[in-house]
Design a protein around this motif. Structure first.
Motif, PDB file in Angstrom:
ATOM      1  N   ASP A  32       0.812  -1.220   0.000  1.00  0.00           N
ATOM      2  CA  ASP A  32       0.000   0.000   0.000  1.00  0.00           C
ATOM      3  C   ASP A  32       0.844   1.267   0.000  1.00  0.00           C
ATOM      4  OD1 ASP A  32       0.867  -0.374   2.617  1.00  0.00           O
ATOM      5  OD2 ASP A  32      -1.116  -0.122   3.505  1.00  0.00           O
ATOM      6  N   ASP A  33       2.128   1.168   0.347  1.00  0.00           N
ATOM      7  CA  ASP A  33       3.002   2.343   0.289  1.00  0.00           C
ATOM      8  C   ASP A  33       3.710   2.463  -1.058  1.00  0.00           C
ATOM      9  OD1 ASP A  33       4.968   0.393   0.359  1.00  0.00           O
ATOM     10  OD2 ASP A  33       5.912   1.101   2.205  1.00  0.00           O
ATOM     11  N   GLY A  34       3.392   1.561  -2.008  1.00  0.00           N
ATOM     12  CA  GLY A  34       3.984   1.590  -3.338  1.00  0.00           C
ATOM     13  C   GLY A  34       5.245   0.766  -3.486  1.00  0.00           C
ATOM     14  N   SER A  35       5.797   0.281  -2.389  1.00  0.00           N
ATOM     15  CA  SER A  35       7.022  -0.518  -2.476  1.00  0.00           C
ATOM     16  C   SER A  35       6.732  -1.859  -3.136  1.00  0.00           C
ATOM     17  CB  SER A  35       7.641  -0.715  -1.089  1.00  0.00           C
ATOM     18  OG  SER A  35       6.752  -1.416  -0.240  1.00  0.00           O
ATOM     19  N   ILE A  36       7.760  -2.415  -3.781  1.00  0.00           N
ATOM     20  CA  ILE A  36       7.650  -3.692  -4.480  1.00  0.00           C
ATOM     21  C   ILE A  36       8.633  -4.672  -3.859  1.00  0.00           C
ATOM     22  CG2 ILE A  36       8.043  -4.865  -6.690  1.00  0.00           C
ATOM     23  CD1 ILE A  36       7.094  -2.268  -8.046  1.00  0.00           C
ATOM     24  N   HIS A  37       8.155  -5.890  -3.642  1.00  0.00           N
ATOM     25  CA  HIS A  37       8.975  -6.954  -3.044  1.00  0.00           C
ATOM     26  C   HIS A  37       8.832  -8.195  -3.905  1.00  0.00           C
ATOM     27  CE1 HIS A  37       9.267  -4.342   0.435  1.00  0.00           C
ATOM     28  NE2 HIS A  37       7.974  -4.122   0.257  1.00  0.00           N
ATOM     29  N   ALA A  38       9.960  -8.809  -4.237  1.00  0.00           N
ATOM     30  CA  ALA A  38       9.954  -9.959  -5.140  1.00  0.00           C
ATOM     31  C   ALA A  38      10.471 -11.203  -4.435  1.00  0.00           C
ATOM     32  CB  ALA A  38      10.814  -9.655  -6.367  1.00  0.00           C
ATOM     33  N   GLY A  39      10.114 -12.339  -5.005  1.00  0.00           N
ATOM     34  CA  GLY A  39      10.593 -13.618  -4.495  1.00  0.00           C
ATOM     35  C   GLY A  39      10.533 -14.656  -5.603  1.00  0.00           C
ATOM     36  N   CYS A  40      11.187 -15.773  -5.373  1.00  0.00           N
ATOM     37  CA  CYS A  40      11.192 -16.862  -6.348  1.00  0.00           C
ATOM     38  C   CYS A  40      11.025 -18.189  -5.617  1.00  0.00           C
ATOM     39  CB  CYS A  40      12.490 -16.867  -7.149  1.00  0.00           C
ATOM     40  SG  CYS A  40      13.980 -17.089  -6.153  1.00  0.00           S
ATOM     41  N   ASN A  41      10.638 -19.221  -6.366  1.00  0.00           N
ATOM     42  CA  ASN A  41      10.530 -20.522  -5.728  1.00  0.00           C
ATOM     43  C   ASN A  41      11.925 -21.096  -5.495  1.00  0.00           C
ATOM     44  OD1 ASN A  41      10.581 -20.926  -8.650  1.00  0.00           O
ATOM     45  ND2 ASN A  41       9.940 -23.048  -8.338  1.00  0.00           N
ATOM     46  N   VAL A  42      12.050 -21.810  -4.385  1.00  0.00           N
ATOM     47  CA  VAL A  42      13.309 -22.440  -3.999  1.00  0.00           C
ATOM     48  C   VAL A  42      12.994 -23.878  -3.615  1.00  0.00           C
ATOM     49  CG1 VAL A  42      15.277 -22.385  -2.412  1.00  0.00           C
ATOM     50  CG2 VAL A  42      14.221 -20.235  -3.150  1.00  0.00           C
ATOM     51  N   GLU A  43      13.414 -24.813  -4.461  1.00  0.00           N
ATOM     52  CA  GLU A  43      13.144 -26.222  -4.204  1.00  0.00           C
ATOM     53  C   GLU A  43      14.218 -26.848  -3.333  1.00  0.00           C
ATOM     54  OE1 GLU A  43      10.792 -27.258  -8.346  1.00  0.00           O
ATOM     55  OE2 GLU A  43      12.793 -28.091  -8.041  1.00  0.00           O
ATOM     56  N   ASN A  44      13.859 -27.994  -2.797  1.00  0.00           N
ATOM     57  CA  ASN A  44      14.756 -28.786  -1.974  1.00  0.00           C
ATOM     58  C   ASN A  44      14.565 -30.231  -2.392  1.00  0.00           C
ATOM     59  OD1 ASN A  44      15.350 -30.460   0.564  1.00  0.00           O
ATOM     60  ND2 ASN A  44      16.093 -28.432   1.146  1.00  0.00           N
ATOM     61  N   ALA A  45      15.598 -31.053  -2.264  1.00  0.00           N
ATOM     62  CA  ALA A  45      15.477 -32.464  -2.642  1.00  0.00           C
ATOM     63  C   ALA A  45      14.343 -33.146  -1.879  1.00  0.00           C
ATOM     64  CB  ALA A  45      16.791 -33.196  -2.404  1.00  0.00           C
ATOM     65  N   ALA A  46      14.088 -32.712  -0.663  1.00  0.00           N
ATOM     66  CA  ALA A  46      12.927 -33.176   0.095  1.00  0.00           C
ATOM     67  C   ALA A  46      11.782 -32.246  -0.289  1.00  0.00           C
ATOM     68  CB  ALA A  46      13.208 -33.138   1.590  1.00  0.00           C
ATOM     69  N   TYR A  47      11.045 -32.614  -1.346  1.00  0.00           N
ATOM     70  CA  TYR A  47      10.058 -31.727  -1.965  1.00  0.00           C
ATOM     71  C   TYR A  47       9.198 -30.882  -1.026  1.00  0.00           C
ATOM     72  CZ  TYR A  47      10.512 -32.619  -6.952  1.00  0.00           C
ATOM     73  OH  TYR A  47      10.946 -32.661  -8.242  1.00  0.00           O
ATOM     74  N   PRO A  48       8.629 -31.395   0.025  1.00  0.00           N
ATOM     75  CA  PRO A  48       7.752 -30.516   0.816  1.00  0.00           C
ATOM     76  C   PRO A  48       8.485 -29.376   1.512  1.00  0.00           C
ATOM     77  CG  PRO A  48       7.532 -32.822   1.508  1.00  0.00           C
ATOM     78  CD  PRO A  48       8.634 -32.747   0.518  1.00  0.00           C
ATOM     79  N   GLU A  49       9.785 -29.402   1.486  1.00  0.00           N
ATOM     80  CA  GLU A  49      10.555 -28.373   2.188  1.00  0.00           C
ATOM     81  C   GLU A  49      10.878 -27.160   1.328  1.00  0.00           C
ATOM     82  OE1 GLU A  49      10.953 -28.599   5.444  1.00  0.00           O
ATOM     83  OE2 GLU A  49       9.868 -30.491   5.233  1.00  0.00           O
ATOM     84  N   GLY A  50      10.363 -27.092   0.128  1.00  0.00           N
ATOM     85  CA  GLY A  50      10.603 -25.948  -0.737  1.00  0.00           C
ATOM     86  C   GLY A  50       9.780 -24.735  -0.329  1.00  0.00           C
ATOM     87  N   VAL A  51      10.031 -23.634  -1.014  1.00  0.00           N
ATOM     88  CA  VAL A  51       9.322 -22.379  -0.751  1.00  0.00           C
ATOM     89  C   VAL A  51       8.765 -21.860  -2.072  1.00  0.00           C
ATOM     90  CG1 VAL A  51       9.556 -19.994   0.066  1.00  0.00           C
ATOM     91  CG2 VAL A  51      10.887 -21.817   1.144  1.00  0.00           C
ATOM     92  N   CYS A  52       7.504 -21.511  -2.069  1.00  0.00           N
ATOM     93  CA  CYS A  52       6.871 -20.937  -3.259  1.00  0.00           C
ATOM     94  C   CYS A  52       7.319 -19.489  -3.455  1.00  0.00           C
ATOM     95  CB  CYS A  52       5.353 -20.975  -3.122  1.00  0.00           C
ATOM     96  SG  CYS A  52       4.645 -22.634  -3.069  1.00  0.00           S
ATOM     97  N   ALA A  53       7.240 -19.031  -4.691  1.00  0.00           N
ATOM     98  CA  ALA A  53       7.634 -17.659  -5.008  1.00  0.00           C
ATOM     99  C   ALA A  53       6.804 -16.631  -4.246  1.00  0.00           C
ATOM    100  CB  ALA A  53       7.516 -17.424  -6.511  1.00  0.00           C
ATOM    101  N   GLU A  54       5.498 -16.881  -4.128  1.00  0.00           N
ATOM    102  CA  GLU A  54       4.633 -15.937  -3.430  1.00  0.00           C
ATOM    103  C   GLU A  54       5.018 -15.826  -1.956  1.00  0.00           C
ATOM    104  OE1 GLU A  54       2.083 -18.116  -6.532  1.00  0.00           O
ATOM    105  OE2 GLU A  54       3.769 -18.558  -5.220  1.00  0.00           O
ATOM    106  N   ALA A  55       5.301 -16.968  -1.321  1.00  0.00           N
ATOM    107  CA  ALA A  55       5.707 -16.961   0.089  1.00  0.00           C
ATOM    108  C   ALA A  55       7.047 -16.248   0.257  1.00  0.00           C
ATOM    109  CB  ALA A  55       5.787 -18.386   0.621  1.00  0.00           C
ATOM    110  N   SER A  56       7.929 -16.438  -0.696  1.00  0.00           N
ATOM    111  CA  SER A  56       9.223 -15.766  -0.665  1.00  0.00           C
ATOM    112  C   SER A  56       9.049 -14.247  -0.762  1.00  0.00           C
ATOM    113  CB  SER A  56      10.076 -16.297  -1.824  1.00  0.00           C
ATOM    114  OG  SER A  56      11.317 -15.672  -1.898  1.00  0.00           O
ATOM    115  N   ALA A  57       8.160 -13.795  -1.642  1.00  0.00           N
ATOM    116  CA  ALA A  57       7.904 -12.352  -1.782  1.00  0.00           C
ATOM    117  C   ALA A  57       7.248 -11.790  -0.524  1.00  0.00           C
ATOM    118  CB  ALA A  57       7.020 -12.091  -3.006  1.00  0.00           C
ATOM    119  N   ILE A  58       6.329 -12.544   0.061  1.00  0.00           N
ATOM    120  CA  ILE A  58       5.697 -12.098   1.305  1.00  0.00           C
ATOM    121  C   ILE A  58       6.736 -11.955   2.410  1.00  0.00           C
ATOM    122  CG2 ILE A  58       4.119 -12.774   3.159  1.00  0.00           C
ATOM    123  CD1 ILE A  58       2.333 -14.037   0.904  1.00  0.00           C
ATOM    124  N   SER A  59       7.647 -12.895   2.504  1.00  0.00           N
ATOM    125  CA  SER A  59       8.707 -12.808   3.520  1.00  0.00           C
ATOM    126  C   SER A  59       9.570 -11.573   3.318  1.00  0.00           C
ATOM    127  CB  SER A  59       9.579 -14.067   3.485  1.00  0.00           C
ATOM    128  OG  SER A  59       8.840 -15.185   3.915  1.00  0.00           O
TER     129      SER A  59
END
Length: 140
Positions: A32-59
């Motif tokens: 809402d202040d106009g700032s932009i935050h980006a993220g990307c997906n990060v996989e791990n060999a143990a599949y459920p332990e990865g991070v989605c791009a949206e979650a990365s951007a939220i962080s």
């Protein structure tokens, strides 16, 4: 002129770590202040332990002090829109109103689909559920 969140999402996609699925995803959100935050997906060999791009951007947004998302762009590849998974729809609803715009784009920044968050997650479980609970407790 391309929306800066689309440009940021497409650029973030190229930084993804997806050696297993080879499915690169980038996301960028506007606060809402106009700032932009980006993220990307990060996989791990143990599949459920990865991070989605949206979650990365939220962080990234939370780390920078942001708390309200007004729009998000998600960049995938190919002719089909890359929509947020169910978990990311829920995460987005923590920080965005139902009318927040979601743009799904391809690797060339072409908008494939537009949606409001409320259309993708019409009955989100969010802070309002706790307010209703608290009101019920206060009235008992």
């Amino acid at each position: 002129m391309t929306d800066p969140i689309i440009t940021a999402a497409v650029a973030a996609r190229l930084a993804a770590h997806a050696p297993y699925s080879r499915f690169l995803v980038g996301a960028a959100l506007r606060c809402d202040d106009g700032s932009i935050h980006a993220g990307c997906n990060v996989e791990n060999a143990a599949y459920p332990e990865g991070v989605c791009a949206e979650a990365s951007a939220i962080s990234a947004m939370v780390l920078a002090g942001g708390r309200r998302i007004t729009a998000i762009a998600i960049a995938g590849a190919g002719p089909r829109p890359c929509t947020p998974c169910g978990g990311c729809r829920q995460k987005l609803s923590e920080f965005a109103l139902p009318e927040a715009e979601i743009l799904m784009v391809d690797e060339a920044a072409t908008v494939l689909m537009r949606s409001a968050l409320g259309e993708l997650l019409p009955y989100a479980f969010n802070a309002a559920a706790f307010a209703a609970r608290d009101s019920a407790l206060d009235n008992s």
